[in-house]
Design an enzyme around this catalytic site. Structure first.
Site, short mmCIF file in Angstrom:
data_model
loop_
_atom_site.label_atom_id
_atom_site.label_comp_id
_atom_site.label_asym_id
_atom_site.label_seq_id
_atom_site.Cartn_x
_atom_site.Cartn_y
_atom_site.Cartn_z
N GLU B 58 3.83 -10.74 1.64
CA GLU B 58 4.42 -11.53 0.40
C GLU B 58 3.77 -10.81 -0.87
O GLU B 58 4.64 -10.51 -1.82
CB GLU B 58 4.06 -12.94 0.30
CG GLU B 58 5.02 -13.77 1.29
CD GLU B 58 4.50 -13.75 2.46
OE1 GLU B 58 3.33 -12.97 2.98
OE2 GLU B 58 5.32 -14.03 3.54
N HIS B 127 4.13 -26.25 4.79
CA HIS B 127 5.76 -25.77 4.21
C HIS B 127 6.39 -26.79 3.53
O HIS B 127 7.55 -27.16 3.65
CB HIS B 127 6.17 -25.70 5.79
CG HIS B 127 5.91 -24.63 6.47
ND1 HIS B 127 4.63 -24.34 7.14
CD2 HIS B 127 6.70 -23.33 6.96
CE1 HIS B 127 4.84 -23.18 7.76
NE2 HIS B 127 5.90 -22.55 7.59
C1 LIG Z 1 2.96 -16.13 4.35
C2 LIG Z 1 3.99 -16.43 5.39
N1 LIG Z 1 4.97 -15.72 5.67
C3 LIG Z 1 6.24 -16.01 6.14
C4 LIG Z 1 6.02 -17.14 7.06
C5 LIG Z 1 7.24 -17.22 8.10
N2 LIG Z 1 7.04 -16.78 9.39
C6 LIG Z 1 6.59 -17.77 10.45
S1 LIG Z 1 6.17 -17.09 11.83
C7 LIG Z 1 6.82 -15.38 11.11
C8 LIG Z 1 6.58 -14.34 12.08
C9 LIG Z 1 5.29 -13.98 12.73
O1 LIG Z 1 5.30 -13.04 13.51
P1 LIG Z 1 3.99 -12.70 14.32
O2 LIG Z 1 2.69 -12.49 13.46
O3 LIG Z 1 4.17 -11.56 14.98
O4 LIG Z 1 3.88 -14.08 15.24
P2 LIG Z 1 4.68 -14.43 16.35
O5 LIG Z 1 5.56 -15.37 15.75
O6 LIG Z 1 5.32 -13.30 17.15
O7 LIG Z 1 3.79 -15.25 17.26
C10 LIG Z 1 7.18 -15.62 10.14
C11 LIG Z 1 7.55 -14.41 9.00
C12 LIG Z 1 4.79 -17.78 7.14
N3 LIG Z 1 4.90 -18.89 8.28
N4 LIG Z 1 3.99 -17.48 6.42
#
Ligand SMILES: Cc1ncc(C[n+]2csc(CCOP(=O)(O)OP(=O)(O)O)c2C)c(N)n1
Ligand SMILES: Cc1ncc(C[n+]2csc(CCOP(=O)(O)OP(=O)(O)O)c2C)c(N)n1
Ligand SMILES: [Mg+2]
Ligand SMILES: [Mg+2]
Lengths: 339, 328, 339, 328
Positions: B58, B127
């Site tokens: 971000e 959230h």
């Molecule tokens: C700061 C922030 N940006 C975006 C999100 C939305 N979001 C939640 S999980 C996710 C993907 C995360 O991917 P990863 O770190 O690979 O974890 P995984 O879900 O694959 O376990 C996103 C973009 C968030 N929760 N927090």
């Protein structure tokens, strides 16, 4: 992993440790499978992100930790919580929003934490645990008791700058931080390779720390690299980076289909590959232990049943518990801490 | 007029504005698959150059918006949940809000930031923030909180098309509501509050997500003989101080309803404006219905205990509308 | 660099380009030396961070840029501003807080910007320019006119996560971003090596981009690696990382002694080493050009005098200008842009 | 009592509290050499384990504070200029402010964040923000703006020693002022405003940095026959609403003076409190003297035009204290 101690009585500590890992993976699998069912059938107060298929990474790492080692987790945190010795009853009660919940219903799925077990907590902010774990590692270093601080995070989180910052601080101060990247190839609904340059492991190498990329669905392999990293921490030799290559079988969150509205980011075939018995971390380990004569089918069935029972007991506990105290939030914020 | 969901209205505005100006681009996490449905179809319509899924970063997403806008593009950025605005906050507070001033007005920054805010769905503390007050204090970004599909479309189109950085905040509780949306070009000027219900006894001034609770409260109050006017502020920066004061001049009483935490909330800002410019008309204390100084707890009953609702508004309004004074 | 065009008439374009670089370095040196003097003698409205000793990096990089290439700078930005073709008169007027200033007195030393020259601006936030340059590079890519976006930043800034994030985005999208790390070994009053793990260049390598570590006090060497990076940008081949190893001769800011109150973070000997004629970027280049027969002592003296004159004219311009319009800030924020 | 500079008072508090509790640690950029003088001597006194220069990475600095505090340490973090709080804002707004609530109160977070805020010295937009309002809205961190060396020492010691996350904001304009500081242990309870001057006609309610301008204004007003009371709020979260209302009850009139941008400022919050709880005593509009919705311009004359000063306060107070009404 707290459950290790329940096997102290066994003659063969190594065999016991292997069975304990299997047991804990089964508990996680059944717990999350039950969460998926409940989410679908009756609904849960909030969303849940399940780690089905990724249990070996959580359990392999935490098998090498003591209760007082620190751990931070992610939005996909149930497995980490249980692997680190968290209790399924109070975790479910938390997800059900009950006052018996481990966070008294204040946090929910994305914030399960149990400080008595070193579990600093799941985190709704992608990358949110990295600097917190680094701070806990700083505390551990000052404590001089050889504790480690493990930070689980995803391949998506590895694109947050705080990942690199935390590795830098951990390296220069030789903090006992263990960076565990669970690389499941996906960041929400985006294929990570489309948003990630180079190899994640090279980012860690740039900070001069030991790097291990391991089959994240092989619990024994994970445990073995974790052991080395934990020992480095105990000896005050500084941080390590571990990348566990794995895959999530379920959607990003259980309401995924609704959100995608027909769109998709992966094929059913891709998922099927990872579902196969020789890829799935649990069936794979089960078969290995069977081949080694450490776990015959009856033993496995008994363990499986026990896990299932534990999960159903947790559901009953959660459902039977009183709703959260509606006044608690106010109390927590305005009472106490003034010192 | 066509009946549309709030999210559809946003989607339509995005499609229209991207079609209108080929220098309009949109990026953010998972915008291709449209986490909230609002960016649906944009990738197919405008291609992978103009519509881009970013990595999760971000700080850089927000900073890139500044750079791309400064270099001549009209930028739309999706930050998903408004809590993630914090993660990119340096580029927002130190750069986006200040660059026009610091460069002596050499450039405009046509940036529109989308985010979903607010509680009510057990999404827990990280959230559920209603952080429009934090943005309102930055001194360089517009802050928009439309409450109807029509306003969502009209205000978003205006925000994208003008040259100021703005935050378009969609209340998570309003995404699925329906409403009539003017067909074709519909540009809603910013900084104009709307009188949603006329009334004689008290002004209920609603901020964004609170419109439904406020409307329910007005119905209850009516049963008790209190005739409430409802003002939907729609835009927080710029704020329609004239409309707010005019309403208080008509009713003599005000309750400001805001899902934000009370301290330095939009409600407090509006109350302060009334206490200054509307003072001579005031016949009772200015009440605020807001959230206490805390984040949203997860459990539905605990969240409900914190979340402002119609009863809270009725109670606040009733406390300043004694039957005799209302009759006066 | 805008001044290149002033030498178009010369018979030998290469020689002209060399003299232009020398000329620009002299202008920067004299401008900043004058700022130091004024800060000390009569004071300036705000603080100034001088890049004396680092001129070769600014000039070497910008010698390869066109006016419409983009550039973001740092708190130590006068050199970058002038090297990219910025005007010393309006820069001084800005620092003096006058309405003739390039930012009409609204920004000051840490925010000098000139969009007509592609100068997006200096930045008071360490690391603040990285993502902005990446965004400008995105614009450049969309424009399809082969523009580059250069981002200057310090070795201290390289510990900000946004550095890694911006490299990641630039790499995956093949943006024409050039990351120029001016590694002067210092982060404010901290020796950078005490807070930096590994090699900075390895951080860039992890994102798969070409890396050059170059003697930052050798303007020709800097120009040569810059040329390659700029050509990559023009051809749409993506980002590059350049590390210019250099040293700042002056304090972090001109009021440093007051702040340090007797404390210190480096020795006078260390500074002296970098002051030597064979290290100083200007005298070094002057001697090289003399040896090559491109700049005899008279030519140099004339250039030196001209730079000095230009600087004194700028002081006169700044001092003679009217104070900033006190109502301008309000106008800028509340008028215009509604579209 | 000993006469000390404000910065010295902070330095003394830090030395005393670090000596008192060996689990107190301090880190931040350049804390060893003490950019503002406030951390001077701490490295020598307490060693490189407990006093650490960090790399430049505010996101991680703030996050580490949360982690180290959660893991049992009492953490003091220096963020230098309050603008850099934005750079570390995710860990502050999403973690520090929420972790106690989200974990059901499992832990306390004894964190004290130091930062210098405010304009007046031509430091330009990125080094001059007064961002206490943004912090006041986070709902989980205390916000302290002491205006005298004695309060700086007493409140900082209390903040370090208690178990709540707090922001200790030092006005850049006050760092060099002198004042009497009690010798030895001096703990100032938080959430208590101070009546700095008693008066009958109007309450001048001053936030942090504004105390000197407010005092000068009171002197000018006195010459014009207006007897102003001055309340120094000292602490914004928690806010001493009782003292504010009590003052307005005494005077019937209020001018709130705050260096923050007006929108969602501390001044607006205080005005809102007065418009609610102090309404019955109010005899005139509640005035705010604040900064318009913009960042500080660089040029001294342009900054002065934006910065609240004694004349602004006098004008605001005079506008609500008509000679006849004052005599009433
Ligand atoms: C700061 C922030 N940006 C975006 C999100 C939305 N979001 C939640 S999980 C996710 C993907 C995360 O991917 P990863 O770190 O690979 O974890 P995984 O879900 O694959 O376990 C996103 C973009 C968030 N929760 N927090
Ligand atoms: C976000 C942020 N943190 C801290 C500072 C204070 N600060 C200004 S310059 C500086 C050191 C920068 O070092 P480097 O990036 O190497 O640049 P140099 O000064 O050496 O040119 C610091 C810490 C700042 N301006 N912005
Ligand atoms: Mg992933
Ligand atoms: Mg440096």
């Amino acid at each position: 992993m707290a459950s290790r101690t329940t096997h102290d009585q066994q003659a063969e500590p190594w065999a016991a440790s292997q069975l304990a890992m299997l047991e804990r993976m089964l508990l996680i699998r059944h717990a999350e499978t039950r969460l998926a069912r409940t989410a679908k059938e009756t609904g849960l107060p909030g969303g849940v992100h399940l780690s089905i298929g990724q249990e070996a990474s959580a359990v392999g790492i935490c098998s090498q930790l003591e209760t007082d080692d620190w751990m931070t987790s992610t939005h996909r945190g149930h497995g980490h919580f249980l692997a680190k010795g968290g209790d399924v009853d109070t975790m479910f009660a938390e997800i059900w929003g009950k006052r018996t919940g481990i966070c008294r219903g204040m946090g929910g799925s994305m914030h399960v934490a149990d400080f008595s077990k070193g579990i600093i907590g799941a985190n709704g902010i992608v990358g949110g645990g990295l600097a917190i774990a680094t701070g806990a590692a700083l505390a551990a270093q000052l404590d001089r008791r050889g504790r480690a601080a493990v930070c689980f995070f995803g391949d998506g989180a590895a694109n947050q700058g705080v990942f690199m910052e935390s590795m830098n601080v951990s390296s220069i101060w030789k903090l006992p931080t263990i960076f565990v990247c669970e690389n499941n190839g996906l960041s929400e609904f985006t294929v990570s390779s489309t948003v990630t340059a180079g190899k994640l492991a090279d980012r860690a190498r740039a900070f001069g720390m030991p790097v291990e990329v391991v089959d994240g669905n092989d619990v024994r392999a994970v445990a073995s690299v974790a052991r080395a990293a934990v020992e480095r921490c105990r000896r005050g030799e500084g941080p390590s980076y571990i990348e566990a290559v794995t895959y999530r079988i379920h959607g990003h969150l259980e309401a995924e289909d609704l959100i995608l509205a027909g769109g998709s980011y992966r094929t059913p075939e891709e998922i099927d590959i990872w579902r196969k018995a020789d890829r799935d971390p649990i069936s794979r380990f089960r078969d290995l232990l069977a081949a080694e004569g450490l776990c015959d089918p009856e033993t496995f069935a008994a363990m499986d049943d026990a896990a299932l029972e534990q999960v159903e007991a947790a559901v009953a506990f959660a459902e039977g518990s009183e709703a959260a105290d509606p006044d608690l939030a106010r109390q927590l914020m305005f009472v106490g801490g003034e010192g | 007029m066509t009946r549309k969901r709030y999210t559809q209205a946003i989607n339509e505005a995005l499609h229209e504005e991207m079609a209108r100006d080929p220098k309009t681009i949109l990026f953010g996490e998972d915008v291709a698959l449209a986490v909230f449905g609002d960016t649906r179809g944009l990738l197919a319509a405008f291609g992978p150059e103009r519509v881009r899924n970013t990595p999760i970063c971000e700080a850089t997403i927000a900073g890139m918006a500044v750079g791309a806008a400064a270099a001549g593009y009209r930028v739309i950025v999706h930050m998903l949940f408004s809590n993630f605005i914090y993660t990119g906050f340096d580029a927002i507070a130190n750069q986006m809000a200040k660059l026009r001033l610091m460069t002596g007005g050499q450039i405009d920054l046509p940036i529109t930031v989308l985010a979903v805010y607010g509680g009510g769905a057990s999404q827990a503390a990280q959230h559920s923030d209603s952080n429009h007050p934090v943005l309102m204090n930055l001194g360089g970004v517009d802050v928009l909180v439309p409450a109807t599909p029509a306003d969502a479309k009209g205000m978003l189109k205006t925000a994208i098309r003008n040259n100021r950085p703005s935050f378009f905040l969609q209340a998570s509780g309003l995404g699925a509501i329906n409403g009539d949306v003017p067909d074709g070009e519909h540009l809603q000027p910013l900084g104009r509050a709307a009188v949603v219900r006329e009334g004689r006894h008290v002004s209920l001034i609603s901020v964004g997500s609170m419109i439904r609770a406020t409307q329910n409260a007005a119905k209850q109050l009516e049963k008790n003989g209190i005739d409430a006017e409802i003002l939907d502020v729609r835009s927080l920066i710029p704020l329609d101080e004239d409309a707010i004061v005019a309403s208080v001049v008509r009713t003599g009483r005000a309750v400001v309803v805001d899902e934000a935490r009370d301290s330095c909330s939009a409600a407090s800002q509006i109350a302060a404006v009334i206490a200054d410019k509307g003072f001579s008309a005031l016949r009772a204390p200015v009440k605020r219905v807001t959230v206490d100084n805390m984040s949203m707890p997860y459990a539905p009953n605990a969240e409900a205990a914190v979340f402002p609702n119609a009863d809270d508004i009725v109670r606040a309004a009733s406390s300043i509308c004694q039957p005799e004074s209302v009759q006066a």
